[in-house]
Enzyme design. Sequence first.
Site, short mmCIF file in Angstrom:
data_model
loop_
_atom_site.label_atom_id
_atom_site.label_comp_id
_atom_site.label_asym_id
_atom_site.label_seq_id
_atom_site.Cartn_x
_atom_site.Cartn_y
_atom_site.Cartn_z
N ILE A 103 19.74 47.94 40.15
CA ILE A 103 19.58 49.26 39.56
C ILE A 103 20.81 50.10 39.88
O ILE A 103 21.49 49.89 40.89
CB ILE A 103 18.27 49.94 40.06
CG1 ILE A 103 17.89 51.12 39.17
CG2 ILE A 103 18.38 50.31 41.54
CD1 ILE A 103 16.45 51.57 39.36
N CYS A 104 21.11 51.05 38.99
CA CYS A 104 22.19 52.02 39.22
C CYS A 104 21.70 53.36 38.71
O CYS A 104 20.50 53.62 38.74
CB CYS A 104 23.48 51.56 38.52
SG CYS A 104 23.38 51.49 36.72
N ALA A 105 22.58 54.21 38.22
CA ALA A 105 22.17 55.51 37.73
C ALA A 105 21.49 55.41 36.36
O ALA A 105 20.39 55.91 36.16
CB ALA A 105 23.36 56.47 37.66
#
Length: 108
Positions: free
Chosen positions: A60-62
Amino acid sequence: MDLEIPIHEFEAIHNEEVELIDVREEWEYVAGHVPGAVNVPLSTLADNLDSIPKTRHYIICASGARSLRAAEALRNAGYESVSVSGGTMAWIERGNRVATEDSDQQSA
């Protein structure tokens, strides 16, 4: 196995014991992250391959762009990686709890 999982499908499995890697920079991670996520910034991913499980894990990231790049790179290296589409922003927008530096310190 798909390269990406929609946020609503990830929400359904998040309470299980899933491996979740947050590839945002440390300052982004400490400001707020999905509970249980381990921080391995994309910029350090290649140096931290030994800390990443070969079992299925989620990235996951932004918003989903960095996590998709990370999942592709890890798959090319033989890992079972799935990117969480929409990322942490989608997680927050859907009203889910977020951990902060004070409430949940996990880092690789």
